[in-house]
Design a protein around this motif. Structure first.
Motif, PDB file in Angstrom:
ATOM      1  N   ALA A 197       0.825  -1.207   0.000  1.00  0.00           N
ATOM      2  CA  ALA A 197       0.000   0.000   0.000  1.00  0.00           C
ATOM      3  C   ALA A 197       0.860   1.258   0.000  1.00  0.00           C
ATOM      4  CB  ALA A 197      -0.936  -0.007   1.212  1.00  0.00           C
ATOM      5  N   ILE A 198       1.906   1.271   0.836  1.00  0.00           N
ATOM      6  CA  ILE A 198       2.795   2.439   0.903  1.00  0.00           C
ATOM      7  C   ILE A 198       3.526   2.628  -0.416  1.00  0.00           C
ATOM      8  CG2 ILE A 198       4.887   3.355   1.992  1.00  0.00           C
ATOM      9  CD1 ILE A 198       3.950   1.926   4.579  1.00  0.00           C
ATOM     10  N   HIS A 199       4.033   1.522  -0.960  1.00  0.00           N
ATOM     11  CA  HIS A 199       4.778   1.581  -2.217  1.00  0.00           C
ATOM     12  C   HIS A 199       3.930   2.177  -3.341  1.00  0.00           C
ATOM     13  CE1 HIS A 199       7.744   0.392  -5.217  1.00  0.00           C
ATOM     14  NE2 HIS A 199       6.769  -0.171  -5.918  1.00  0.00           N
ATOM     15  N   GLU A 200       2.681   1.730  -3.438  1.00  0.00           N
ATOM     16  CA  GLU A 200       1.804   2.209  -4.509  1.00  0.00           C
ATOM     17  C   GLU A 200       1.310   3.625  -4.240  1.00  0.00           C
ATOM     18  OE1 GLU A 200       1.433   0.647  -7.359  1.00  0.00           O
ATOM     19  OE2 GLU A 200       2.787  -0.869  -6.519  1.00  0.00           O
ATOM     20  N   ALA A 201       1.077   3.959  -2.985  1.00  0.00           N
ATOM     21  CA  ALA A 201       0.614   5.309  -2.642  1.00  0.00           C
ATOM     22  C   ALA A 201       1.655   6.358  -3.008  1.00  0.00           C
ATOM     23  CB  ALA A 201       0.283   5.389  -1.158  1.00  0.00           C
ATOM     24  N   MET A 202       2.925   6.035  -2.768  1.00  0.00           N
ATOM     25  CA  MET A 202       3.989   7.001  -3.027  1.00  0.00           C
ATOM     26  C   MET A 202       4.235   7.235  -4.513  1.00  0.00           C
ATOM     27  SD  MET A 202       4.562   8.065  -0.095  1.00  0.00           S
ATOM     28  CE  MET A 202       5.839   9.224  -0.609  1.00  0.00           C
ATOM     29  N   LYS A 203       3.593   6.440  -5.354  1.00  0.00           N
ATOM     30  CA  LYS A 203       3.686   6.674  -6.794  1.00  0.00           C
ATOM     31  C   LYS A 203       2.703   7.752  -7.255  1.00  0.00           C
ATOM     32  CE  LYS A 203       5.112   1.940  -7.970  1.00  0.00           C
ATOM     33  NZ  LYS A 203       4.745   0.707  -8.723  1.00  0.00           N
ATOM     34  N   ILE A 204       1.780   8.118  -6.364  1.00  0.00           N
ATOM     35  CA  ILE A 204       0.762   9.109  -6.708  1.00  0.00           C
ATOM     36  C   ILE A 204       1.301  10.512  -6.439  1.00  0.00           C
ATOM     37  CG2 ILE A 204      -1.579   9.933  -6.250  1.00  0.00           C
ATOM     38  CD1 ILE A 204      -1.485   7.185  -7.538  1.00  0.00           C
ATOM     39  N   ASN A 205       1.309  11.352  -7.459  1.00  0.00           N
ATOM     40  CA  ASN A 205       1.769  12.732  -7.326  1.00  0.00           C
ATOM     41  C   ASN A 205       0.835  13.493  -6.383  1.00  0.00           C
ATOM     42  OD1 ASN A 205       3.285  15.034  -7.817  1.00  0.00           O
ATOM     43  ND2 ASN A 205       1.963  15.676  -9.517  1.00  0.00           N
ATOM     44  N   GLY A 206       1.413  14.050  -5.323  1.00  0.00           N
ATOM     45  CA  GLY A 206       0.610  14.788  -4.350  1.00  0.00           C
ATOM     46  C   GLY A 206       0.671  14.177  -2.966  1.00  0.00           C
ATOM     47  N   ILE A 207       1.119  12.924  -2.859  1.00  0.00           N
ATOM     48  CA  ILE A 207       1.282  12.294  -1.553  1.00  0.00           C
ATOM     49  C   ILE A 207       2.719  12.467  -1.097  1.00  0.00           C
ATOM     50  CG2 ILE A 207       1.275  10.112  -0.285  1.00  0.00           C
ATOM     51  CD1 ILE A 207      -1.056   9.198  -1.941  1.00  0.00           C
ATOM     52  N   VAL A 208       2.892  13.095   0.078  1.00  0.00           N
ATOM     53  CA  VAL A 208       4.225  13.351   0.616  1.00  0.00           C
ATOM     54  C   VAL A 208       4.725  12.143   1.407  1.00  0.00           C
ATOM     55  CG1 VAL A 208       5.605  14.826   2.142  1.00  0.00           C
ATOM     56  CG2 VAL A 208       3.799  15.829   0.704  1.00  0.00           C
ATOM     57  N   ARG A 209       3.893  11.645   2.291  1.00  0.00           N
ATOM     58  CA  ARG A 209       4.262  10.455   3.054  1.00  0.00           C
ATOM     59  C   ARG A 209       3.017   9.814   3.671  1.00  0.00           C
ATOM     60  NH1 ARG A 209       6.143  14.775   5.883  1.00  0.00           N
ATOM     61  NH2 ARG A 209       5.286  15.129   7.983  1.00  0.00           N
TER      62      ARG A 209
END
Length: 271
Positions: A197-209
């Motif tokens: 989930a973290i790996h895929e979330a961080m691929k989204i532009n706009g998510i810092v952490r």
């Protein structure tokens, strides 16, 4: 009610071909492994493939339990089905099922080697023996709740003689690994799901952490709550929606876990 049967040894592709054979022979209802199926939907019963042992699975498919047989009789009486097709590993098994359900004598038997080549049956048997995979002749969404967390995905026709494009539920089937599979169990830890989930979330532009992920398991699947820090000035709604879709899709594809929901809580904004 007219009754026919589709028979052949286990693992030769009966369930895979059940919808085609039923349609060609005018059957509007199917009994397969404890399920009553009509018009691409499960209308009664539970799958024998959920049983913990192979023996229990056979008993389930044969409706040995008087209560289960009675429930299925009632469902058949209310179904409005005109022609019922019973799947069995032999003529004797199909006749036992018909007797247990009180539907009368089977008028005609269709054998797997009447509709499939030796090569096709060998292919089906190899999939069963080497990979432990079983087919249920309904779309995945029809059984996803019941088999949540099992190896489960849609299966499209691949045999040349079955390559017919249809936009109905009859074109869909589902493939899974039963509980009693001799290939053993597999488990996926929460930490693996979190990391995905973290790996895929961080691929989204706009998510810092990602600050925190909470997983709650239910009988229907997994609920995931994610706390995140987003980039100041981004479209919060669009970013969260994109992350939800991506996380759900990837986890389901890679783990076969049924993701019931992915909730995002935006905790703060960061430049």
């Amino acid at each position: 009610m007219k009754v026919i049967a589709f028979v052949g040894p286990s693992g030769t592709g009966k369930s895979y071909r059940a919808l085609i054979v039923a349609k060609e022979n005018g059957a509007d209802g199917i009994i397969d492994d404890g399920l009553l199926i009509s018009n691409g939907k499960v209308i009664a019963g539970t799958s024998a493939k959920k049983e913990a042992t192979r023996i229990a699975s056979v008993k389930h498919a044969l409706f040995i339990s008087p209560r289960y047989a009675s429930d299925m009789k009632n469902a058949l009486g209310k179904s409005g089905i005109n022609t019922l097709m019973i799947l069995g590993t032999s003529e004797g098994m199909a006749e036992k099922i018909a007797a247990r359900l009180g539907v009368g004598k089977i008028e005609r038997f269709i054998h797997i080697d009447d509709v499939a080549t030796v090569k096709e049956m060998e292919m089906a048997h190899r999939m069963r023996a080497e990979e432990g995979k079983h087919v249920i002749p309904v779309p995945t969404f029809e059984i996803q709740k019941e088999f949540s967390g099992y190896f489960l995905h849609p299966l499209r026709r691949f045999q040349k003689n079955l390559d017919i494009e249809e936009e109905t539920a009859e074109a869909d089937k589902s493939i899974l690994r039963p509980t009693f599979s001799y290939m053993g169990d597999f488990m996926i830890s929460d930490s693996v799901v979190n990391q995905l989930a973290i790996h895929e979330a961080m691929k989204i532009n706009g998510i810092v952490r990602i600050q925190n992920i909470n997983i709650r398991k239910t009988s229907h699947g997994v609920h995931m709550d994610i706390t995140a820090i987003l980039k100041y000035g981004c479209d919060i709604r669009a970013v969260c929606h994109a992350a939800q879709k991506r996380i759900r899709r990837v986890i389901e594809e890679l783990t076969s876990i049924n993701m019931r929901r992915v909730h995002f809580l935006v905790k703060g904004l960061d430049k």
